[in-house]
Design a protein around this motif. Structure first.
Motif, PDB file in Angstrom:
ATOM      1  N   ALA A 126       0.730  -1.340  -0.137  1.00  0.00           N
ATOM      2  CA  ALA A 126      -0.019   0.211   0.111  1.00  0.00           C
ATOM      3  C   ALA A 126       1.009   1.196   0.012  1.00  0.00           C
ATOM      4  O   ALA A 126       0.635   2.197  -0.665  1.00  0.00           O
ATOM      5  N   ALA A 127       1.994   1.391   0.838  1.00  0.00           N
ATOM      6  CA  ALA A 127       2.916   2.475   0.895  1.00  0.00           C
ATOM      7  C   ALA A 127       3.657   2.482  -0.441  1.00  0.00           C
ATOM      8  O   ALA A 127       3.817   3.853  -0.770  1.00  0.00           O
ATOM      9  N   LEU A 128       4.081   1.524  -1.030  1.00  0.00           N
ATOM     10  CA  LEU A 128       4.475   1.631  -2.532  1.00  0.00           C
ATOM     11  C   LEU A 128       3.563   2.028  -3.455  1.00  0.00           C
ATOM     12  O   LEU A 128       4.091   3.186  -4.465  1.00  0.00           O
ATOM     13  N   VAL A 129       2.360   1.611  -3.381  1.00  0.00           N
ATOM     14  CA  VAL A 129       1.524   2.385  -4.548  1.00  0.00           C
ATOM     15  C   VAL A 129       0.958   3.635  -4.254  1.00  0.00           C
ATOM     16  O   VAL A 129       1.003   4.591  -5.162  1.00  0.00           O
ATOM     17  N   GLU A 130       0.709   4.201  -2.885  1.00  0.00           N
ATOM     18  CA  GLU A 130       0.629   5.443  -2.637  1.00  0.00           C
ATOM     19  C   GLU A 130       1.661   6.449  -2.989  1.00  0.00           C
ATOM     20  O   GLU A 130       1.307   7.387  -3.720  1.00  0.00           O
ATOM     21  N   ALA A 131       2.903   6.029  -2.719  1.00  0.00           N
ATOM     22  CA  ALA A 131       3.921   6.732  -3.294  1.00  0.00           C
ATOM     23  C   ALA A 131       4.162   6.759  -4.923  1.00  0.00           C
ATOM     24  O   ALA A 131       4.605   7.997  -5.361  1.00  0.00           O
ATOM     25  N   PHE A 132       3.717   5.886  -5.647  1.00  0.00           N
ATOM     26  CA  PHE A 132       3.893   5.674  -7.021  1.00  0.00           C
ATOM     27  C   PHE A 132       2.723   6.779  -7.602  1.00  0.00           C
ATOM     28  O   PHE A 132       2.927   7.482  -8.472  1.00  0.00           O
ATOM     29  N   LEU A 133       1.626   6.567  -6.821  1.00  0.00           N
ATOM     30  CA  LEU A 133       0.715   7.652  -7.434  1.00  0.00           C
ATOM     31  C   LEU A 133       0.720   9.052  -7.217  1.00  0.00           C
ATOM     32  O   LEU A 133       0.546   9.827  -7.933  1.00  0.00           O
ATOM     33  N   LYS A 134       1.439   9.374  -6.207  1.00  0.00           N
ATOM     34  CA  LYS A 134       2.077  10.852  -5.746  1.00  0.00           C
ATOM     35  C   LYS A 134       2.814  11.116  -6.977  1.00  0.00           C
ATOM     36  O   LYS A 134       3.156  12.231  -7.323  1.00  0.00           O
ATOM     37  N   ALA A 135       3.820  10.293  -7.216  1.00  0.00           N
ATOM     38  CA  ALA A 135       4.955  10.392  -8.227  1.00  0.00           C
ATOM     39  C   ALA A 135       4.478  10.897  -9.543  1.00  0.00           C
ATOM     40  O   ALA A 135       5.079  11.479 -10.253  1.00  0.00           O
ATOM     41  N   LEU A 136       3.163  10.346  -9.992  1.00  0.00           N
ATOM     42  CA  LEU A 136       2.757  10.487 -11.153  1.00  0.00           C
ATOM     43  C   LEU A 136       2.448  11.997 -11.625  1.00  0.00           C
ATOM     44  O   LEU A 136       2.571  12.448 -12.622  1.00  0.00           O
ATOM     45  N   ASN A 137       2.197  12.687 -10.394  1.00  0.00           N
ATOM     46  CA  ASN A 137       1.854  14.199 -10.937  1.00  0.00           C
ATOM     47  C   ASN A 137       3.147  14.881 -10.448  1.00  0.00           C
ATOM     48  O   ASN A 137       3.248  16.072 -10.959  1.00  0.00           O
ATOM     49  N   LYS A 138       4.259  14.336  -9.998  1.00  0.00           N
ATOM     50  CA  LYS A 138       5.554  15.088  -9.999  1.00  0.00           C
ATOM     51  C   LYS A 138       6.679  14.705 -10.974  1.00  0.00           C
ATOM     52  O   LYS A 138       7.547  15.550 -11.146  1.00  0.00           O
ATOM     53  N   VAL A 139       6.504  13.439 -11.377  1.00  0.00           N
ATOM     54  CA  VAL A 139       7.760  13.020 -12.413  1.00  0.00           C
ATOM     55  C   VAL A 139       7.848  14.095 -13.564  1.00  0.00           C
ATOM     56  O   VAL A 139       6.885  14.631 -13.982  1.00  0.00           O
ATOM     57  N   ASP A 140       9.189  14.400 -14.002  1.00  0.00           N
ATOM     58  CA  ASP A 140       9.351  15.296 -15.037  1.00  0.00           C
ATOM     59  C   ASP A 140       9.329  14.354 -16.480  1.00  0.00           C
ATOM     60  O   ASP A 140      10.178  13.541 -16.559  1.00  0.00           O
ATOM     61  N   ILE A 141       8.489  14.574 -17.308  1.00  0.00           N
ATOM     62  CA  ILE A 141       8.350  13.614 -18.385  1.00  0.00           C
ATOM     63  C   ILE A 141       8.964  14.208 -19.551  1.00  0.00           C
ATOM     64  O   ILE A 141       8.901  13.494 -20.567  1.00  0.00           O
ATOM     65  N   ASP A 142       9.875  15.258 -19.526  1.00  0.00           N
ATOM     66  CA  ASP A 142      10.459  15.792 -20.504  1.00  0.00           C
ATOM     67  C   ASP A 142      11.892  15.115 -20.368  1.00  0.00           C
ATOM     68  O   ASP A 142      12.831  15.330 -21.136  1.00  0.00           O
ATOM     69  N   GLN A 143      12.221  14.589 -19.124  1.00  0.00           N
ATOM     70  CA  GLN A 143      13.554  13.979 -18.729  1.00  0.00           C
ATOM     71  C   GLN A 143      13.551  12.386 -19.427  1.00  0.00           C
ATOM     72  O   GLN A 143      12.433  11.883 -19.184  1.00  0.00           O
ATOM     73  N   PRO A 144      14.659  11.959 -19.666  1.00  0.00           N
ATOM     74  CA  PRO A 144      14.515  10.473 -20.047  1.00  0.00           C
ATOM     75  C   PRO A 144      14.756   9.503 -18.625  1.00  0.00           C
ATOM     76  O   PRO A 144      14.903  10.325 -17.505  1.00  0.00           O
ATOM     77  N   GLY A 145      14.411   8.386 -18.649  1.00  0.00           N
ATOM     78  CA  GLY A 145      14.288   7.511 -17.583  1.00  0.00           C
ATOM     79  C   GLY A 145      13.014   7.674 -16.824  1.00  0.00           C
ATOM     80  O   GLY A 145      13.113   7.454 -15.478  1.00  0.00           O
ATOM     81  N   ILE A 146      11.886   8.042 -17.510  1.00  0.00           N
ATOM     82  CA  ILE A 146      10.652   8.298 -16.524  1.00  0.00           C
ATOM     83  C   ILE A 146      10.084   7.222 -15.570  1.00  0.00           C
ATOM     84  O   ILE A 146       9.837   7.334 -14.442  1.00  0.00           O
ATOM     85  N   VAL A 147      10.122   5.732 -16.089  1.00  0.00           N
ATOM     86  CA  VAL A 147       9.595   4.805 -15.331  1.00  0.00           C
ATOM     87  C   VAL A 147      10.766   4.633 -14.308  1.00  0.00           C
ATOM     88  O   VAL A 147      10.258   4.453 -12.978  1.00  0.00           O
ATOM     89  N   ASN A 148      12.020   4.805 -14.509  1.00  0.00           N
ATOM     90  CA  ASN A 148      13.036   4.560 -13.265  1.00  0.00           C
ATOM     91  C   ASN A 148      12.600   5.698 -12.358  1.00  0.00           C
ATOM     92  O   ASN A 148      12.814   5.399 -10.995  1.00  0.00           O
ATOM     93  N   ALA A 149      12.552   6.958 -12.835  1.00  0.00           N
ATOM     94  CA  ALA A 149      12.308   7.841 -11.968  1.00  0.00           C
ATOM     95  C   ALA A 149      10.931   7.758 -11.154  1.00  0.00           C
ATOM     96  O   ALA A 149      10.886   8.115  -9.675  1.00  0.00           O
ATOM     97  N   LEU A 150       9.666   7.515 -11.758  1.00  0.00           N
ATOM     98  CA  LEU A 150       8.611   6.767 -10.981  1.00  0.00           C
ATOM     99  C   LEU A 150       8.973   6.087  -9.728  1.00  0.00           C
ATOM    100  O   LEU A 150       8.515   5.958  -8.885  1.00  0.00           O
ATOM    101  N   LEU A 151       9.490   4.894 -10.276  1.00  0.00           N
ATOM    102  CA  LEU A 151       9.939   3.566  -9.515  1.00  0.00           C
ATOM    103  C   LEU A 151      10.882   3.902  -8.113  1.00  0.00           C
ATOM    104  O   LEU A 151      10.577   3.711  -7.033  1.00  0.00           O
ATOM    105  N   ASN A 152      11.751   4.748  -8.561  1.00  0.00           N
ATOM    106  CA  ASN A 152      12.607   5.097  -7.263  1.00  0.00           C
ATOM    107  C   ASN A 152      12.031   6.184  -6.546  1.00  0.00           C
ATOM    108  O   ASN A 152      12.111   6.049  -5.472  1.00  0.00           O
ATOM    109  N   ALA A 153      10.909   7.079  -7.024  1.00  0.00           N
ATOM    110  CA  ALA A 153      10.290   7.963  -6.126  1.00  0.00           C
ATOM    111  C   ALA A 153       9.381   7.036  -5.278  1.00  0.00           C
ATOM    112  O   ALA A 153       9.066   7.500  -4.097  1.00  0.00           O
ATOM    113  N   ALA A 154       8.753   6.034  -5.941  1.00  0.00           N
ATOM    114  CA  ALA A 154       7.739   5.171  -5.117  1.00  0.00           C
ATOM    115  C   ALA A 154       8.504   4.360  -4.106  1.00  0.00           C
ATOM    116  O   ALA A 154       8.078   4.390  -2.975  1.00  0.00           O
ATOM    117  N   PHE A 155       9.743   3.852  -4.269  1.00  0.00           N
ATOM    118  CA  PHE A 155      10.443   3.144  -3.424  1.00  0.00           C
ATOM    119  C   PHE A 155      10.709   4.051  -2.169  1.00  0.00           C
ATOM    120  O   PHE A 155      10.663   3.786  -0.924  1.00  0.00           O
TER     121      PHE A 155
END
Length: 276
Positions: free
Chosen positions: A124-153
């Motif tokens: 639950a903590a992981l998914v909650e953090a992932f959902l928050k990261a969706l609004n904050k991740v910079d989609i103009d930078q490379p490595g979007i999925v890694n940025a999302l997963l690292n932020a979730a972790f």
């Protein structure tokens, strides 16, 4: 549903087929698979995304498999993830479920790593953090999925750390009186840093992380990806050489790099490779 009413992790798991006590990620996968059934499955248009993706509509479970494959380039991964994040930011629940569904392999990997560091409801903590990261991740930078997963972790780890004193029955002291968190990240974050700096590709980081830091042999990895075992050995050897050189040169300066360096000197138990 507006972007401000994005469902919480628990709401994502609500469905008629959920079993009492089922793991959250399993419940989300159930809903994800349902979205891909029927005559009009939830899909993306590969013709619009380009970068070598199939020139047709791609159901999301198939897209997840394509993005995981070592042959999928980072440009294609970023194009797909840029589209997915934009759709999720509309607040449409089906796209939020879809994005989490496509990310499930990475989330399961992070959950495995998190289970070694924390207790509690880590899914639950992981998914909650992932959902928050969706609004904050910079989609103009490379490595979007890694940025999302690292932020979730990182977000999940921080949230679970805050819960640990209360869960253990210990006194919850004021922040100033508590011991500071350990001054290092997780080895997986060092691999992500190597990807961001261009030392490794995302596929190479996954290969190193899976076969050195988890209980997966090269034989099992090759069978899972459909690649020749000898080819996997060669690819891993080349990637490890670049990674170790970057660590020794200080390019990945971080205390956790020592853990990676030590791990790459060992191999998972595996039969001696034989040329085909």
């Amino acid at each position: 549903m507006s972007a401000n009413t994005r469902p919480a992790a628990g709401q994502l798991a609500e469905h008629p087929g959920a079993r009492p006590g089922a793991a959250l990620l399993d419940a989300i996968e159930y809903r994800f698979r349902l979205c891909a059934e029927g005559p009009q499955p939830q899909a993306v248009d590969g013709r619009q995304l380009g970068h070598g993706l199939p020139n047709r509509r791609i159901p999301l479970p198939e897209l997840a498999a394509i993005l995981m494959h070592p042959s999928c380039g980072t440009a294609a991964q970023d194009a797909a993830w840029r589209f997915l994040v934009i759709q999720a930011r509309t607040g449409a629940e089906r796209w939020i479920v879809g994005v989490v569904g496509v990310a499930l392999p990475g989330l399961r990997h992070r959950a495995h790593l998190l289970s070694k560091l924390s207790s509690g409801d880590l899914h639950a903590a992981l998914v909650e953090a992932f959902l928050k990261a969706l609004n904050k991740v910079d989609i103009d930078q490379p490595g979007i999925v890694n940025a999302l997963l690292n932020a979730a972790f990182s977000g999940a780890r921080a949230a679970l750390r805050e819960q640990e004193p209360a869960a253990s029955g210990e006194a919850n002291f004021a922040p100033g009186s508590a011991l500071p968190p350990a001054p290092y990240g997780h080895p997986d974050l060092v691999l992500a840093r190597a990807v961001r700096l261009g030392v490794l590709t995302a596929a190479e980081a996954d290969l190193i992380g899976t076969t050195y830091l988890e209980d997966t042999s090269v034989t099992d990895y090759a069978a899972r990806t459909g690649l020749p075992r000898w080819g996997v050995y060669k690819r891993r050897t080349a990637a490890v050489e670049r990674l170790v050189a970057a660590i020794r040169a200080g390019e990945l300066s971080d205390p956790t790099a020592d853990v990676i360096a030590e791990a790459t000197l060992r191999t998972a138990p595996d039969p001696a490779p034989g040329r085909p």
